[in-house]
Design an enzyme around this catalytic site. Structure first.
Site, PDB file in Angstrom:
ATOM      1  N   GLY A   5     -25.802  55.519  24.916  1.00 14.76           N
ATOM      2  CA  GLY A   5     -26.567  54.453  24.255  1.00 14.76           C
ATOM      3  C   GLY A   5     -26.779  53.204  25.086  1.00 14.76           C
ATOM      4  O   GLY A   5     -27.586  52.352  24.730  1.00 14.76           O
ATOM      5  N   ASP A  27     -23.378  50.118  23.107  1.00 18.87           N
ATOM      6  CA  ASP A  27     -24.624  49.742  22.455  1.00 18.87           C
ATOM      7  C   ASP A  27     -24.387  49.032  21.127  1.00 18.87           C
ATOM      8  O   ASP A  27     -24.955  47.986  20.859  1.00 18.87           O
ATOM      9  CB  ASP A  27     -25.543  50.974  22.273  1.00 18.87           C
ATOM     10  CG  ASP A  27     -24.865  52.156  21.577  1.00 18.87           C
ATOM     11  OD1 ASP A  27     -23.677  52.058  21.201  1.00 18.87           O
ATOM     12  OD2 ASP A  27     -25.531  53.198  21.397  1.00 18.87           O
ATOM     13  N   ASP A  76     -20.096  49.656  15.113  1.00 20.10           N
ATOM     14  CA  ASP A  76     -20.427  50.019  13.733  1.00 20.10           C
ATOM     15  C   ASP A  76     -19.110  50.092  12.949  1.00 20.10           C
ATOM     16  O   ASP A  76     -18.560  49.075  12.558  1.00 20.10           O
ATOM     17  CB  ASP A  76     -21.200  51.342  13.782  1.00 20.10           C
ATOM     18  CG  ASP A  76     -21.756  51.802  12.460  1.00 20.10           C
ATOM     19  OD1 ASP A  76     -22.121  50.957  11.636  1.00 20.10           O
ATOM     20  OD2 ASP A  76     -21.839  53.030  12.233  1.00 20.10           O
ATOM     21  N   LYS A 106     -22.570  45.505  13.656  1.00 22.79           N
ATOM     22  CA  LYS A 106     -22.878  45.735  12.229  1.00 22.79           C
ATOM     23  C   LYS A 106     -21.583  45.518  11.457  1.00 22.79           C
ATOM     24  O   LYS A 106     -20.910  46.483  11.093  1.00 22.79           O
ATOM     25  CB  LYS A 106     -23.286  47.200  12.055  1.00 22.79           C
ATOM     26  CG  LYS A 106     -24.735  47.457  11.725  1.00 22.79           C
ATOM     27  CD  LYS A 106     -24.895  48.869  11.203  1.00 22.79           C
ATOM     28  CE  LYS A 106     -25.584  49.787  12.161  1.00 22.79           C
ATOM     29  NZ  LYS A 106     -25.783  51.148  11.645  1.00 22.79           N
ATOM     30  N   PHE A 141     -29.863  51.623   9.774  1.00 25.51           N
ATOM     31  CA  PHE A 141     -29.773  52.489  10.946  1.00 25.51           C
ATOM     32  C   PHE A 141     -30.890  52.137  11.920  1.00 25.51           C
ATOM     33  O   PHE A 141     -32.067  52.165  11.571  1.00 25.51           O
ATOM     34  CB  PHE A 141     -29.832  53.966  10.561  1.00 25.51           C
ATOM     35  CG  PHE A 141     -29.306  54.836  11.667  1.00 25.51           C
ATOM     36  CD1 PHE A 141     -27.945  55.064  11.797  1.00 25.51           C
ATOM     37  CD2 PHE A 141     -30.159  55.377  12.616  1.00 25.51           C
ATOM     38  CE1 PHE A 141     -27.442  55.815  12.855  1.00 25.51           C
ATOM     39  CE2 PHE A 141     -29.669  56.136  13.673  1.00 25.51           C
ATOM     40  CZ  PHE A 141     -28.309  56.356  13.783  1.00 25.51           C
ATOM     41  N   VAL A 142     -30.498  51.787  13.147  1.00 22.73           N
ATOM     42  CA  VAL A 142     -31.483  51.307  14.118  1.00 22.73           C
ATOM     43  C   VAL A 142     -31.585  52.251  15.319  1.00 22.73           C
ATOM     44  O   VAL A 142     -30.620  52.932  15.664  1.00 22.73           O
ATOM     45  CB  VAL A 142     -31.143  49.876  14.598  1.00 22.73           C
ATOM     46  CG1 VAL A 142     -31.269  48.881  13.462  1.00 22.73           C
ATOM     47  CG2 VAL A 142     -29.750  49.810  15.222  1.00 22.73           C
ATOM     48  N   ASP A 186     -30.105  55.982  19.582  1.00 21.50           N
ATOM     49  CA  ASP A 186     -30.815  57.199  19.176  1.00 21.50           C
ATOM     50  C   ASP A 186     -30.536  57.577  17.727  1.00 21.50           C
ATOM     51  O   ASP A 186     -29.565  57.138  17.110  1.00 21.50           O
ATOM     52  CB  ASP A 186     -30.355  58.370  20.046  1.00 21.50           C
ATOM     53  CG  ASP A 186     -28.947  58.834  19.673  1.00 21.50           C
ATOM     54  OD1 ASP A 186     -28.024  58.000  19.662  1.00 21.50           O
ATOM     55  OD2 ASP A 186     -28.780  60.033  19.356  1.00 21.50           O
ATOM     56  N   ARG A 203     -34.566  56.955  21.906  1.00 26.18           N
ATOM     57  CA  ARG A 203     -33.862  56.062  22.846  1.00 26.18           C
ATOM     58  C   ARG A 203     -34.857  55.264  23.687  1.00 26.18           C
ATOM     59  O   ARG A 203     -34.558  54.172  24.155  1.00 26.18           O
ATOM     60  CB  ARG A 203     -32.973  56.861  23.807  1.00 26.18           C
ATOM     61  CG  ARG A 203     -31.733  57.459  23.173  1.00 26.18           C
ATOM     62  CD  ARG A 203     -30.724  57.859  24.247  1.00 26.18           C
ATOM     63  NE  ARG A 203     -29.756  58.830  23.780  1.00 26.18           N
ATOM     64  CZ  ARG A 203     -28.623  58.545  23.154  1.00 26.18           C
ATOM     65  NH1 ARG A 203     -28.316  57.289  22.886  1.00 26.18           N
ATOM     66  NH2 ARG A 203     -27.796  59.494  22.777  1.00 26.18           N
TER      67      ARG A 203
HETATM   68  P1  IMP Z   1     -18.636  53.456  15.487  1.00 22.36           P
HETATM   69  O1  IMP Z   1     -17.625  54.355  16.128  1.00 22.36           O
HETATM   70  O2  IMP Z   1     -18.856  53.770  14.044  1.00 22.36           O
HETATM   71  O3  IMP Z   1     -18.396  51.987  15.732  1.00 22.36           O
HETATM   72  O4  IMP Z   1     -20.029  53.825  16.079  1.00 22.36           O
HETATM   73  C1  IMP Z   1     -20.360  53.596  17.358  1.00 22.36           C
HETATM   74  C2  IMP Z   1     -21.397  54.590  17.801  1.00 22.36           C
HETATM   75  O5  IMP Z   1     -22.158  55.151  16.703  1.00 22.36           O
HETATM   76  C3  IMP Z   1     -22.379  53.868  18.657  1.00 22.36           C
HETATM   77  O6  IMP Z   1     -21.981  53.877  20.018  1.00 22.36           O
HETATM   78  C4  IMP Z   1     -23.651  54.625  18.410  1.00 22.36           C
HETATM   79  O7  IMP Z   1     -23.734  55.712  19.299  1.00 22.36           O
HETATM   80  C5  IMP Z   1     -23.523  55.152  16.997  1.00 22.36           C
HETATM   81  N1  IMP Z   1     -24.237  54.289  16.021  1.00 22.36           N
HETATM   82  C6  IMP Z   1     -23.703  53.530  15.048  1.00 22.36           C
HETATM   83  N2  IMP Z   1     -24.648  52.897  14.329  1.00 22.36           N
HETATM   84  C7  IMP Z   1     -25.826  53.261  14.887  1.00 22.36           C
HETATM   85  C8  IMP Z   1     -27.206  52.930  14.595  1.00 22.36           C
HETATM   86  O8  IMP Z   1     -27.565  52.146  13.704  1.00 22.36           O
HETATM   87  N3  IMP Z   1     -28.130  53.537  15.384  1.00 22.36           N
HETATM   88  C9  IMP Z   1     -27.818  54.389  16.398  1.00 22.36           C
HETATM   89  N4  IMP Z   1     -26.549  54.707  16.700  1.00 22.36           N
HETATM   90  C10 IMP Z   1     -25.571  54.154  15.955  1.00 22.36           C
HETATM   91 MG    MG Z   2     -23.035  55.312  21.520  1.00 18.49          MG
END
Ligand code: IMP
Ligand code: MG
Length: 196
Positions: free
Chosen positions: A58, A113, A116, A144, A165-166, A172, A178
């Site tokens: 990402g 990137d 979340d 987020k 979701f972006v 992606d 992407r």
């Molecule tokens: P986390 O482990 O939930 O913090 O998520 C991190 C990973 O989930 C990021 O590196 C992204 O690859 C993916 N991700 C989370 N939210 C989004 C979104 O809104 N769009 C695209 N990818 C996301």
């Molecule tokens: Mg990622």
């Protein structure tokens, strides 16, 4: 450094209206904010032995835009962590590429990137902290906070965004979108049933 809080903006260019609901960050705003982050990193890491660890895939746009303006002799390596499960939800985390750079005694900056739930970043921090780094800091383009389930924060944040979701500028959905030059909110119909 104050982080801008974003709300969804105007509709995207006509070509993308079927898939993208609105533009969250356009390319001019991305360039301007990434430049500010570069300056902050340059200032904070001057005189240090900086190792940048970028999270695949990402960061494909964000990373080069960020570090090309950091005039420090930094070292760069990549780490791969993917969540298997449905495409718009965090599933089980699997390390797809481990770090090869020796980070012992170095000041590490992890670049990702989006922050979340926080599961990915906290797993990476766990991995790096066991490797003898002097300090470990984090930089994410997007944050987020409403979705956080793990207590982890980033030291450098491009934009704080709402719970949507972006895609684009490296982000992606199912490896798609992407290449968009802006960050857009994906229409719910595109990922219906995969993301809550
Ligand atoms: P986390 O482990 O939930 O913090 O998520 C991190 C990973 O989930 C990021 O590196 C992204 O690859 C993916 N991700 C989370 N939210 C989004 C979104 O809104 N769009 C695209 N990818 C996301
Ligand atoms: Mg990622």
């Amino acid at each position: 450094m104050k982080t801008p809080h974003l709300k969804p903006g105007p509709p995207p260019p006509a070509r993308w209206r079927k898939e993208i609901e609105s533009v969250l960050v356009n390319s001019e705003r991305l360039a301007c904010r990434v430049r500010q982050l570069s300056r902050a990193i340059q200032r904070d890491f001057a005189g240090k032995d900086l190792a940048v660890v970028s999270v695949l895939n990402g960061t494909v746009f964000f990373l080069p835009d960020l570090i090309r303006h950091v005039s420090l002799p930094l070292r760069l390596d990549f780490i791969g962590i993917s969540s298997y499960g449905s495409s718009a939800q965090s599933g089980n985390l699997v390390m797809t590429k481990d770090l090869r750079l020796d980070i012992r005694g170095r000041d590490v900056l992890v670049v990702d990137d989006i922050l979340d739930t926080g599961r990915t970043l906290s797993r990476i921090l766990e991995r790096l902290r066991g490797s003898g780094a002097l300090t470990v800091k984090t930089c994410v383009l997007l944050n987020k906070p409403e979705r956080r389930t793990v207590n982890v924060q980033a030291d450098y944040v491009g934009f704080t965004i709402p719970d949507c979701f972006v895609v684009g500028y490296g982000l992606d959905y199912a490896e798609c979108f992407r290449n968009l030059p802006f960050i857009g909110v994906l229409r719910k119909e595109v990922y219906a049933g995969h993301f809550q």
